[in-house]
Design a protein around this motif. Sequence first.
Motif, short mmCIF file in Angstrom:
data_model
loop_
_atom_site.label_atom_id
_atom_site.label_comp_id
_atom_site.label_asym_id
_atom_site.label_seq_id
_atom_site.Cartn_x
_atom_site.Cartn_y
_atom_site.Cartn_z
N GLU A 144 0.82 -1.21 0.00
CA GLU A 144 0.00 0.00 0.00
C GLU A 144 0.86 1.26 0.00
OE1 GLU A 144 -3.09 0.02 -0.57
OE2 GLU A 144 -3.50 -2.13 -0.30
N GLN A 145 1.95 1.23 0.75
CA GLN A 145 2.83 2.40 0.79
C GLN A 145 3.58 2.57 -0.52
OE1 GLN A 145 5.04 1.44 4.42
NE2 GLN A 145 3.98 3.09 5.50
N MET A 146 3.90 1.45 -1.18
CA MET A 146 4.56 1.52 -2.49
C MET A 146 3.61 2.09 -3.54
SD MET A 146 6.26 -1.57 -4.73
CE MET A 146 4.71 -2.48 -4.90
N ASP A 147 2.36 1.64 -3.51
CA ASP A 147 1.38 2.09 -4.50
C ASP A 147 0.88 3.50 -4.24
OD1 ASP A 147 1.65 -0.37 -5.68
OD2 ASP A 147 -0.27 -1.17 -4.99
N ASN A 148 0.98 3.94 -2.99
CA ASN A 148 0.50 5.28 -2.60
C ASN A 148 1.61 6.01 -1.86
OD1 ASN A 148 -2.57 4.87 -3.20
ND2 ASN A 148 -1.99 3.10 -1.97
N PRO A 149 2.50 6.68 -2.60
CA PRO A 149 3.67 7.34 -2.00
C PRO A 149 3.34 8.27 -0.84
CG PRO A 149 3.84 7.34 -4.38
CD PRO A 149 2.46 6.84 -4.06
N GLU A 150 2.11 8.84 -0.83
CA GLU A 150 1.75 9.75 0.26
C GLU A 150 1.62 9.02 1.59
OE1 GLU A 150 -2.14 8.36 -1.61
OE2 GLU A 150 -0.14 8.96 -2.27
N LEU A 151 1.56 7.69 1.55
CA LEU A 151 1.44 6.89 2.78
C LEU A 151 2.80 6.48 3.35
CD1 LEU A 151 -1.52 4.52 1.82
CD2 LEU A 151 -1.61 6.60 3.22
N LYS A 152 3.86 6.69 2.58
CA LYS A 152 5.19 6.28 3.04
C LYS A 152 5.60 7.04 4.30
CE LYS A 152 7.21 4.56 -1.24
NZ LYS A 152 8.30 4.67 -2.23
N GLY A 153 6.16 6.30 5.23
CA GLY A 153 6.62 6.92 6.47
C GLY A 153 5.53 7.19 7.48
N LYS A 154 4.29 6.81 7.15
CA LYS A 154 3.17 7.07 8.06
C LYS A 154 2.65 5.78 8.68
CE LYS A 154 1.68 11.16 5.47
NZ LYS A 154 0.57 11.80 4.72
N PRO A 155 2.10 5.87 9.90
CA PRO A 155 1.53 4.67 10.53
C PRO A 155 0.30 4.20 9.77
CG PRO A 155 1.05 6.61 11.84
CD PRO A 155 1.99 7.05 10.77
N LEU A 156 0.34 2.97 9.28
CA LEU A 156 -0.70 2.47 8.39
C LEU A 156 -1.18 1.11 8.84
CD1 LEU A 156 -2.12 2.58 5.50
CD2 LEU A 156 -0.10 1.34 4.70
N ALA A 157 -2.49 0.88 8.75
CA ALA A 157 -3.06 -0.44 9.05
C ALA A 157 -3.92 -0.87 7.87
CB ALA A 157 -3.91 -0.39 10.31
N VAL A 158 -3.70 -2.09 7.42
CA VAL A 158 -4.53 -2.67 6.37
C VAL A 158 -5.68 -3.39 7.05
CG1 VAL A 158 -4.65 -4.28 4.44
CG2 VAL A 158 -2.58 -2.90 4.81
N GLY A 159 -6.92 -3.00 6.70
CA GLY A 159 -8.08 -3.54 7.42
C GLY A 159 -8.27 -2.76 8.70
N GLY A 160 -9.16 -3.27 9.54
CA GLY A 160 -9.35 -2.66 10.86
C GLY A 160 -10.26 -1.46 10.89
N GLY A 161 -10.71 -0.99 9.72
CA GLY A 161 -11.59 0.16 9.71
C GLY A 161 -12.99 -0.19 10.17
N GLY A 162 -13.74 0.79 10.61
CA GLY A 162 -15.10 0.55 11.08
C GLY A 162 -15.13 0.12 12.54
N LYS A 163 -16.33 0.03 13.04
CA LYS A 163 -16.54 -0.25 14.46
C LYS A 163 -16.00 -1.61 14.88
CE LYS A 163 -20.24 -0.44 17.92
NZ LYS A 163 -21.71 -0.33 18.12
N ARG A 164 -16.13 -2.64 14.01
CA ARG A 164 -15.76 -4.00 14.38
C ARG A 164 -14.58 -4.54 13.59
NH1 ARG A 164 -19.88 -6.03 17.45
NH2 ARG A 164 -18.26 -7.45 18.13
N GLY A 165 -13.84 -3.67 12.92
CA GLY A 165 -12.77 -4.12 12.04
C GLY A 165 -11.61 -4.75 12.78
N VAL A 166 -10.94 -5.68 12.11
CA VAL A 166 -9.74 -6.33 12.64
C VAL A 166 -8.59 -6.09 11.67
CG1 VAL A 166 -8.70 -8.53 13.30
CG2 VAL A 166 -11.12 -8.10 13.79
N ILE A 167 -7.43 -5.77 12.20
CA ILE A 167 -6.28 -5.41 11.37
C ILE A 167 -5.63 -6.64 10.75
CG2 ILE A 167 -3.93 -4.47 11.49
CD1 ILE A 167 -5.02 -2.46 13.53
N SER A 168 -5.38 -6.58 9.45
CA SER A 168 -4.70 -7.67 8.73
C SER A 168 -3.19 -7.49 8.76
CB SER A 168 -5.17 -7.72 7.27
OG SER A 168 -6.54 -8.02 7.19
N ALA A 169 -2.73 -6.25 8.71
CA ALA A 169 -1.29 -5.97 8.72
C ALA A 169 -1.07 -4.53 9.15
CB ALA A 169 -0.69 -6.21 7.34
#
Length: 368
Positions: free
Chosen positions: A23-48
């Motif tokens: 995700e950080q490679m595909d979206n350079p604006e995300l590089k260097g920032k704390p990022l979670a794949v998944g986990g969004g929403g009230k009941r989300g669980v983080i994948s990475a």
Amino acid sequence: MPNDLPIRKIIHVDMDAFYASVEQMDNPELKGKPLAVGGGGKRGVISAASYEARQFGVKSAMSGNLAIKLCPELIFVKPNFERYTKISKQIRKIFHDYTDLVEPLSLDEAYLDVTKNKKGNPSASLIAKEIRQRIFDEVGLTASAGISINKFVAKIASDYNKPNGQKTVNPEDVLEFLEQLDIRKFYGIGKVTAEKMYQKGIFTGKDLKAKSADYLEAHFGKSGKSYYYIVRGIHNSEVKPHRTRKSLAAERTFYENLTSEVFMIKKLEHIAKEVAKRLSKSKVAGKTVTLKIKYSDFTLQTRSRTLPYYVSDKDIILDAAKNLLYQDTLKESVRLLGISISNLNTQSIYAKASMDKESVSVQLKFEF
């Protein structure tokens, strides 16, 4: 070590925070920032989680609610498994330039047996370094690697110099390497088993090695015997290019906790349909149906039933899951339900070689 026990050159390659790094490679604006794949929403669980997020304690399998408390600046990104699978295939193609003995464990990690390799390179360490460089140059991601005489030690070693590093455990160093490890670092020893070992004065590999095979088997069941061997550097599992699937499953986390079994049955219908679809796609069937229940307090319960015949039909799977649901009273409201099918008709029985408990050592002369 018994003379007939093979010494191999095994590499375990593990991509660094794979989903998040893609995700950080595909979206350079995300590089260097704390990022979670998944986990969004009230009941989300983080994948990475990216390494920037991990610094705050965010990790995979954590609820999104907890993660945002640990890291208020956390950015959530929806998973794109089609993209991850495509990149994984690119990486595996690189692996196959060196050996056909490649055993993928998931999209982001694999074992390679390079004892005899296509490059004719006697150094597994140099091969690992070259593979990691090619992944970076051709794909744009970093990977870490562990190199040693068997899969068990190689997997532990790959975690040592993460991210973007590698560690070689030479044959003559295997025993010392395992002795100094905290038993929590031993692949296959989970949190519960580790706590049980701590209670018995087993804190390191050296402590584990001091226990007899009979003692370990008496206190840890069948796993005890495997602990006896692995702490002595004995793990004779081959790299299997075509791994036999042992189970197939689907599960759902709900937006609101479920308290009524009527609503749970409706959810199980969708889950059973998905499991049947995956069984059909994989052209397999199974005998054992397992219902997974995660309660609102995050405690986990599983209930299983083995049928006298192989099944892949949605209605039969659903009936078995319903029976398991009604088998016992639910102790809390439910946040997750899952169904898995195991004891598949693809499984083979492998003979296990017996090993001499008294004569164990490590061969020293082996170029890595």
